[in-house]
Design a protein around this motif. Sequence first.
Motif, mmCIF file in Angstrom:
data_model
loop_
_atom_site.group_PDB
_atom_site.id
_atom_site.type_symbol
_atom_site.label_atom_id
_atom_site.label_comp_id
_atom_site.label_asym_id
_atom_site.label_seq_id
_atom_site.Cartn_x
_atom_site.Cartn_y
_atom_site.Cartn_z
ATOM 1 N N ILE A 270 1.025 -1.196 0.107
ATOM 2 C CA ILE A 270 0.062 0.083 -0.023
ATOM 3 C C ILE A 270 0.891 1.271 0.007
ATOM 4 O O ILE A 270 0.732 2.327 -0.657
ATOM 5 N N LEU A 271 1.886 1.342 0.914
ATOM 6 C CA LEU A 271 2.876 2.428 1.004
ATOM 7 C C LEU A 271 3.572 2.571 -0.275
ATOM 8 O O LEU A 271 3.667 3.879 -1.067
ATOM 9 N N GLU A 272 4.069 1.444 -0.901
ATOM 10 C CA GLU A 272 4.746 1.888 -1.985
ATOM 11 C C GLU A 272 3.954 2.358 -3.115
ATOM 12 O O GLU A 272 4.263 3.293 -4.035
ATOM 13 N N LEU B 7 1.410 4.216 -3.063
ATOM 14 C CA LEU B 7 0.914 5.738 -2.640
ATOM 15 C C LEU B 7 1.933 6.426 -2.794
ATOM 16 O O LEU B 7 1.738 7.643 -3.254
ATOM 17 N N GLN B 8 3.383 5.908 -2.710
ATOM 18 C CA GLN B 8 4.317 6.639 -3.030
ATOM 19 C C GLN B 8 4.618 7.075 -4.272
ATOM 20 O O GLN B 8 4.942 8.283 -4.759
ATOM 21 N N HIS B 9 4.132 6.260 -5.207
ATOM 22 C CA HIS B 9 4.193 6.494 -6.547
ATOM 23 C C HIS B 9 2.995 7.298 -7.146
ATOM 24 O O HIS B 9 3.279 8.099 -7.923
ATOM 25 N N ASN B 10 1.851 7.269 -6.635
ATOM 26 C CA ASN B 10 0.873 7.900 -6.699
ATOM 27 C C ASN B 10 -0.376 7.839 -5.626
ATOM 28 O O ASN B 10 -1.177 7.133 -5.698
ATOM 29 N N ALA B 11 -0.268 8.835 -4.924
ATOM 30 C CA ALA B 11 -1.352 9.209 -3.669
ATOM 31 C C ALA B 11 -2.627 9.170 -4.407
ATOM 32 O O ALA B 11 -3.555 9.374 -3.441
ATOM 33 N N ARG B 12 -2.927 9.478 -5.577
ATOM 34 C CA ARG B 12 -4.249 10.023 -5.923
ATOM 35 C C ARG B 12 -4.999 8.602 -6.322
ATOM 36 O O ARG B 12 -6.207 8.988 -6.956
ATOM 37 N N LEU B 13 -4.491 7.464 -6.102
ATOM 38 C CA LEU B 13 -5.072 6.091 -6.517
ATOM 39 C C LEU B 13 -6.408 6.048 -5.859
ATOM 40 O O LEU B 13 -6.596 6.295 -4.657
ATOM 41 N N SER B 14 -7.469 5.726 -6.533
ATOM 42 C CA SER B 14 -8.497 5.324 -5.647
ATOM 43 C C SER B 14 -8.656 4.234 -5.016
ATOM 44 O O SER B 14 -7.688 3.227 -5.070
ATOM 45 N N ARG C 148 -4.594 -3.235 -6.689
ATOM 46 C CA ARG C 148 -3.036 -3.684 -6.828
ATOM 47 C C ARG C 148 -2.460 -4.255 -5.682
ATOM 48 O O ARG C 148 -1.489 -5.012 -5.910
ATOM 49 N N VAL C 149 -3.044 -4.192 -4.656
ATOM 50 C CA VAL C 149 -2.258 -5.007 -3.416
ATOM 51 C C VAL C 149 -3.123 -6.206 -3.049
ATOM 52 O O VAL C 149 -2.875 -7.139 -2.136
ATOM 53 N N GLY D 147 12.437 13.089 -2.615
ATOM 54 C CA GLY D 147 11.389 12.453 -2.013
ATOM 55 C C GLY D 147 11.521 10.833 -1.847
ATOM 56 O O GLY D 147 10.301 10.234 -1.561
ATOM 57 N N ARG D 148 12.772 10.343 -1.934
ATOM 58 C CA ARG D 148 12.557 8.890 -1.778
ATOM 59 C C ARG D 148 12.809 8.459 -0.013
ATOM 60 O O ARG D 148 12.948 9.520 0.586
ATOM 61 N N VAL D 149 12.087 7.437 0.183
ATOM 62 C CA VAL D 149 12.271 6.819 1.428
ATOM 63 C C VAL D 149 13.226 5.837 1.541
ATOM 64 O O VAL D 149 13.594 5.178 0.499
#
Length: 153
Positions: free
Chosen positions: A11-13, A15-22, A29-30, A141-143
């Motif tokens: 989930i976090l990965e 969201l890191q790529h696209n926080a606008r996912l529905s 995806r998960v 912005g990398r983690v």
Amino acid sequence: MAELDRFDRLILEALQHNARLSGAELARRVNLSAPAVAERMAKLERNGVIRGYQAVLDPAQLGYPIQCLIELTLYRADYPHAQATLAGFPELIDCHRVTGDACMVLKAAVSSMAHLQALIERLTELGGTKTAIILSSPFTGRVPPWPVEGAST
């Protein structure tokens, strides 16, 4: 440190790529249900793992084509005063208290070299400065990587 399982990490990965996912797309995806994803996201938010969601803006497109890093060495070690003063400088987009010769490292976005000069002159009321112009930013912005399971930190 929060305990994260494989689904939390997925989930976090995503969201890191696209926080606008529905919620539905994120669930797909998960490979979880939308309510399960919503519950996990709420838990990640409550635990402070997810601190917020934001749009990433391009300062150059907003009229601030020059970005720089400024090391600030305070004349007096009055950090609360310095932080309160710096918070009032709209050109400063990041502020970090650091170890080393400088007390703080600031990231600024300015409209021109004259604007940068004026900013530096205002900053010298607090301390000495050393400035580096950012030529490009290959990544931001990398983690950090996920901790290895069972390894001590």
